[in-house]
Design an enzyme around this catalytic site. Structure first.
Site, PDB file in Angstrom:
ATOM      1  N   LEU A  42       1.163  -1.027   0.465  1.00 26.16           N
ATOM      2  CA  LEU A  42       0.271   0.201   0.017  1.00 26.16           C
ATOM      3  C   LEU A  42       1.323   1.233   0.258  1.00 26.16           C
ATOM      4  O   LEU A  42       2.234   1.223   0.527  1.00 26.16           O
ATOM      5  CB  LEU A  42      -1.289  -0.450   1.533  1.00 26.16           C
ATOM      6  CG  LEU A  42      -2.064  -1.548   1.891  1.00 26.16           C
ATOM      7  CD1 LEU A  42      -2.674  -1.207   2.580  1.00 26.16           C
ATOM      8  CD2 LEU A  42      -2.591  -0.339   0.178  1.00 26.16           C
ATOM      9  N   SER A  43       0.074   2.525  -0.240  1.00 23.12           N
ATOM     10  CA  SER A  43       1.050   3.672  -0.467  1.00 23.12           C
ATOM     11  C   SER A  43       1.820   3.891   1.698  1.00 23.12           C
ATOM     12  O   SER A  43       2.796   3.912   0.794  1.00 23.12           O
ATOM     13  CB  SER A  43       0.197   4.079  -0.727  1.00 23.12           C
ATOM     14  OG  SER A  43      -0.593   4.932   0.248  1.00 23.12           O
ATOM     15  N   GLU A  44       1.137   3.753   2.388  1.00 24.89           N
ATOM     16  CA  GLU A  44       2.032   3.670   2.854  1.00 24.89           C
ATOM     17  C   GLU A  44       1.760   2.399   4.342  1.00 24.89           C
ATOM     18  O   GLU A  44       0.311   1.335   4.375  1.00 24.89           O
ATOM     19  CB  GLU A  44       2.132   4.893   4.223  1.00 24.89           C
ATOM     20  CG  GLU A  44       2.945   5.574   3.769  1.00 24.89           C
ATOM     21  CD  GLU A  44       2.561   6.994   2.123  1.00 24.89           C
ATOM     22  OE1 GLU A  44       3.504   7.393   2.534  1.00 24.89           O
ATOM     23  OE2 GLU A  44       1.207   6.324   2.450  1.00 24.89           O
ATOM     24  N   THR A  45       2.297   1.825   5.103  1.00 23.19           N
ATOM     25  CA  THR A  45       2.257   1.352   6.279  1.00 23.19           C
ATOM     26  C   THR A  45       2.878   1.766   7.488  1.00 23.19           C
ATOM     27  O   THR A  45       3.865   1.624   7.594  1.00 23.19           O
ATOM     28  CB  THR A  45       2.429  -0.459   5.924  1.00 23.19           C
ATOM     29  OG1 THR A  45       2.266  -1.129   4.533  1.00 23.19           O
ATOM     30  CG2 THR A  45       3.086  -1.782   7.433  1.00 23.19           C
ATOM     31  N   HIS A  75      -2.460  10.167   6.493  1.00 15.77           N
ATOM     32  CA  HIS A  75      -3.118   9.213   6.136  1.00 15.77           C
ATOM     33  C   HIS A  75      -3.048   7.435   7.337  1.00 15.77           C
ATOM     34  O   HIS A  75      -3.440   7.741   7.951  1.00 15.77           O
ATOM     35  CB  HIS A  75      -3.719   8.216   5.057  1.00 15.77           C
ATOM     36  CG  HIS A  75      -3.248   7.395   4.004  1.00 15.77           C
ATOM     37  ND1 HIS A  75      -1.553   8.225   3.456  1.00 15.77           N
ATOM     38  CD2 HIS A  75      -3.339   6.469   3.767  1.00 15.77           C
ATOM     39  CE1 HIS A  75      -1.247   6.472   2.981  1.00 15.77           C
ATOM     40  NE2 HIS A  75      -2.210   5.420   3.726  1.00 15.77           N
TER      41      HIS A  75
END
Length: 269
Positions: A42-45, A75
């Site tokens: 995902l875009s960030e973890t 987010h």
């Protein structure tokens, strides 16, 4: 260990911006953290662990894209605070320590979470060579942001132009250290939001980020003087969308939104 995927800046599953969240006892080595983030893809973890009582923060927090660690992520911070509150791990206000400093997150009575982030300074810059061609649109104005963000904020002619962008991501990749935020004022006063944006981050392995909380620490000071008020609502996204409520407080920006857990499982690694 438990791993969760949380959709942030939305109250509906399968919208907003998804983030992976892992609550740990301590941070393992960076290689393991990066491998997990690449697996989640995902875009960030976000990775967080509790800190001893009595310090300036309650939890340590780090964020990884599938390819690199980043200094600031809104987010995934919202997603982490949502997990802490929804599981009863934390109550009231939470203080995180991260690369960009101390961040706050407070659960509100309406089910939203308000985060306290540093406001990004904005510096007007000439339109970089190749930017308009890469975006496929003419820039009205371009501003650079602070080091922890590293984005170019690019105002475009109108909301329709922002929504219709189909950028050349390879060309955008070399234009900023993190990404390019395209933005415009809302076309209709009854739309429920004041401005729109889309965020492109190929330099850190993300072609388009659906709802970028950290970018709103620059979008809030950019648009607030134009509207003549400190409280604004931003709408961001292309295929997936979400809403960020902003409140400008000088050198701090408050970001407010919903979050919903959509996946919870066990990490065998």
């Amino acid at each position: 260990m438990r791993i969760r995927i949380v959709d942030a800046f939305t109250d509906q599953p399968f919208s907003g911006n998804p983030a992976g969240v892992l609550l740990l006892d301590s941070f393992p080595d960076d290689t393991w953290l990066q491998k997990v983030a690449a697996e989640v893809n995902l875009s960030e973890t976000a990775f967080a662990h509790p800190l001893p009582a009595g310090g300036e923060a309650d939890w340590a927090l780090r964020w990884f894209t599938p390819t690199t660690e980043v200094d600031m992520c809104g987010h995934a911070t919202l997603a982490t605070a949502h997990v802490l509150h929804s599981t009863g791990t934390a109550t009231g206000s939470i203080r995180f320590t991260a690369r960009c400093g101390i961040l706050g997150a407070t659960a509100e009575a309406d089910g939203t979470i308000t985060m306290d982030f540093p406001t990004s300074p904005l510096a007007p810059v000439p339109v970089p060579a190749g930017l308009e061609k890469a975006l496929g649109a003419e820039a009205v104005a371009v501003h650079d942001t602070a080091d922890h963000i590293g984005d170019l904020v690019v105002e475009l002619r109108d909301e329709t132009t922002v929504r219709g962008l189909a950028p050349d991501f390879a060309a955008l990749k070399v234009l900023s250290s993190r990404g390019v935020i395209a933005t415009a004022a809302a076309e209709r006063p009854d739309s429920g939001y004041d401005f729109v944006s889309r965020g492109f981050f190929p330099a850190v392995g993300i072609d388009e980020d659906p709802v970028t909380g950290s970018a709103h620490t620059a979008l809030a000071p950019y648009w607030s003087p134009r509207f003549g008020r400190d409280d604004l609502v931003g709408f961001q996204g292309g295929a997936r969308t979400g809403v960020v409520r902003t409140r400008l407080r000088g050198d701090r920006t408050l970001l407010n939104g919903h979050a919903v857990t959509v996946v919870e499982g066990e990490l065998h690694a």
